[in-house]
Design a protein around this motif. Sequence first.
Motif, short mmCIF file in Angstrom:
data_model
loop_
_atom_site.label_atom_id
_atom_site.label_comp_id
_atom_site.label_asym_id
_atom_site.label_seq_id
_atom_site.Cartn_x
_atom_site.Cartn_y
_atom_site.Cartn_z
N UNK A 1 67.84 25.13 32.56
CA UNK A 1 68.53 26.40 32.42
C UNK A 1 67.79 27.30 31.43
N UNK A 2 67.75 28.58 31.77
CA UNK A 2 67.16 29.64 30.95
C UNK A 2 65.63 29.62 30.98
N UNK A 3 65.08 28.56 31.51
CA UNK A 3 63.63 28.61 31.75
C UNK A 3 63.49 28.91 33.22
N UNK A 4 62.52 29.72 33.59
CA UNK A 4 62.40 29.99 35.03
C UNK A 4 62.06 28.72 35.80
N UNK A 5 62.65 28.60 36.98
CA UNK A 5 62.38 27.45 37.84
C UNK A 5 60.95 27.61 38.36
N UNK A 6 60.11 26.63 38.11
CA UNK A 6 58.73 26.78 38.56
C UNK A 6 58.39 25.75 39.63
N UNK A 7 57.19 25.83 40.15
CA UNK A 7 56.85 24.97 41.29
C UNK A 7 56.92 23.48 40.96
N UNK A 8 56.87 23.16 39.68
CA UNK A 8 57.04 21.76 39.30
C UNK A 8 58.38 21.20 39.75
N UNK A 9 59.41 22.04 39.77
CA UNK A 9 60.73 21.58 40.20
C UNK A 9 60.90 21.68 41.71
N UNK A 10 59.96 22.37 42.32
CA UNK A 10 60.07 22.63 43.75
C UNK A 10 60.07 21.34 44.57
N UNK A 11 59.17 20.44 44.24
CA UNK A 11 59.05 19.22 45.05
C UNK A 11 60.32 18.38 44.97
N UNK A 12 60.92 18.31 43.80
CA UNK A 12 62.15 17.52 43.67
C UNK A 12 63.22 18.11 44.61
N UNK A 13 63.30 19.42 44.64
CA UNK A 13 64.31 20.07 45.48
C UNK A 13 64.02 19.82 46.96
N UNK A 14 62.78 19.96 47.35
CA UNK A 14 62.42 19.82 48.77
C UNK A 14 62.56 18.37 49.23
N UNK A 15 62.01 17.45 48.45
CA UNK A 15 62.06 16.04 48.84
C UNK A 15 63.51 15.54 48.77
N UNK A 16 64.19 15.91 47.69
CA UNK A 16 65.58 15.45 47.52
C UNK A 16 66.48 15.94 48.63
N UNK A 17 66.35 17.20 48.99
CA UNK A 17 67.20 17.75 50.05
C UNK A 17 66.99 16.97 51.35
N UNK A 18 65.74 16.66 51.66
CA UNK A 18 65.46 15.93 52.89
C UNK A 18 66.02 14.51 52.81
N UNK A 19 65.84 13.85 51.69
CA UNK A 19 66.37 12.49 51.55
C UNK A 19 67.90 12.50 51.68
N UNK A 20 68.50 13.52 51.10
CA UNK A 20 69.96 13.63 51.20
C UNK A 20 70.39 13.73 52.66
N UNK A 21 69.71 14.59 53.41
CA UNK A 21 70.09 14.77 54.82
C UNK A 21 69.84 13.50 55.63
N UNK A 22 68.73 12.83 55.37
CA UNK A 22 68.41 11.61 56.11
C UNK A 22 69.47 10.54 55.82
N UNK A 23 69.80 10.37 54.56
CA UNK A 23 70.80 9.36 54.17
C UNK A 23 72.13 9.62 54.85
#
Length: 595
Positions: A134-156
Amino acid sequence: MKKITRDQNSTDLIDNLQAIVMAAYQACGYDQELGQVVRSKIPELAHYQSNGAFLVAKKYRVAPMEVAEKIAAQLKDHEAFRQVTAVAPGFVNMFLSDAYLVSQVKGMITDEAIKLPTVKNSKKIILDFGGANVAKPLHVGHLRSAIIGESIKRIGRFLGHEVIGDVHLGDWGLQMGMIIIELAKQRPELPYFDPGYAGAYPEESPVSMADLDVLYPQASQRAKADETVMDAARRATVELQEGRPGYRALWKKVLAVSIADLRKDYSDLDVDFDLWLGESDAHEAVAPLIDILEKKNLIRVSEGALIMEVCEPDDAKPLPPLMLKNTNGAELYGVTDLATIKQRIEKYAPDEMIYVVDKRQSLHLEQVFRGARLAGIVDEKVRFEHVDFGTMNGTDNKPFKTRAGGTMKLKDLIALIFDNAMGRLRGIDYGLAGAKADIARKVGIATLKFADLSNYRTKDYIFDIERFSAFEGHTGPYLLYSAARANSILSKAEKPATGQWQVIMPETDIERDLLLKLLEFHQAIIESWDDKSPKEICDYAYDLAVIFSKFYHECPVLSENDIKLRESRLFLVEATSGILECALNLLGIEVPDRM
Ligand code: ARG
């Protein structure tokens, strides 16, 4: 999209083959459990193989080739196979018969729906992903967690598990102390900093997201340059955590502004969380946790900091202690993670906790998992998993940056990809205003997510926007284009009055390949889930699209005059469209109506 239905009792191709082959092992007098079936890696040699003869040979003291020959003879006349051969030194190679391919496909894909199995032992899983600060801009370092996590969530979920996604925000750390100190310097007139202030705090936030974008870098620069500022920031962090009213009030405003912005970023990426909890939500569980640790004699003060010993006698390499509180008494990442585990267990009683976090945090998570076991706050049966991943690099093979060399903010990356897609869609008439922008958004997301997910997650990869946004090759847009093409064929076809396509035996090899590929969808999902790597589904979707494109070139569909042939091919087009769209959906990618 064609409806997908799932139930526990349906089986997939490999289950069905497994049953046939096991029965053959049994008929030959062997333990049927040894008759495992695997997909052949070399399609020219076989569709499927059974390599159990080697295990049988060991158990029954016979020659593997002899076993393979007996099994092959047993299977040879089964209607499922066109050809079964025993191959030295003991493999059994199988090709499926046309009749079997067609009957399996018809079992899986009816006119109403695509039917797929779910797991028999559904688990409750907390999926910790996103992890923005929070309060730090979301950068591409967090991007992979969001992309991979979202897919794993849907697959599960697709497989029938109960998956609860938690964004687990970093909202309780030193960055908050830094912001408080910086704001106190820049705007001392605000009421938040006066310890004697007794009035109500303003409704309106003193900062906007644009302000925070400037404020945080200023704050961190000043703190890093000046030890007294850093000290003040550390003290402010503790005071915030201990509940100083002005700091808490200010923090809540910062949190609200920042979270609204994060919600927008995540939603632009089609990433979604069930729980918007963060490190601060673990605060109330920290004191009871420390109590437990104290009673078990697991903590001590070392150089002023509170630490927990987590190494065990037979560690090959001793695990360093987990930091719980710093010398000022501020709650650190280690203690919030442990307290969060305690809360999750009490509130949700999950079977598993899966963390989708950068591989640089492996040690931290190992310490936390160990700490939770030692503390006895989790049952033995609860499984922890760190789903780690590498870095997204630029074409210079260094972590992805802006042209000017700064860290690329997620927003800017999204904008960049969107503009690129808009540019590539130029020249086509999209009709309604907004329609083109919507397509471009979907193309942009497909570009980004497919580029990311099609690499095995632990590898670093190079994000080359030109390459990944091309409409040809191993790219997200190519897959969207394939799905859109299948849909467009279907929109021009008329379904027979019965509502059912007739399906006849395949006439060409490419039709056989397509039938087989369609039947293998479920296996790809299982493989992705077992590995927590959406890559298998990416590969599957790409292979399916390539086979489909070849099929479409070789086999006339709409222009075919033989009605049976035409319907049979339209059936294949419809099945491909449904499965491709479903596969993309599991990757978090939405298919536009047209491209
Ligand atoms: N906020 C952390 C970071 O930016 C990631 C959080 C991951 N989740 C966790 N439970 N530790 O590094």
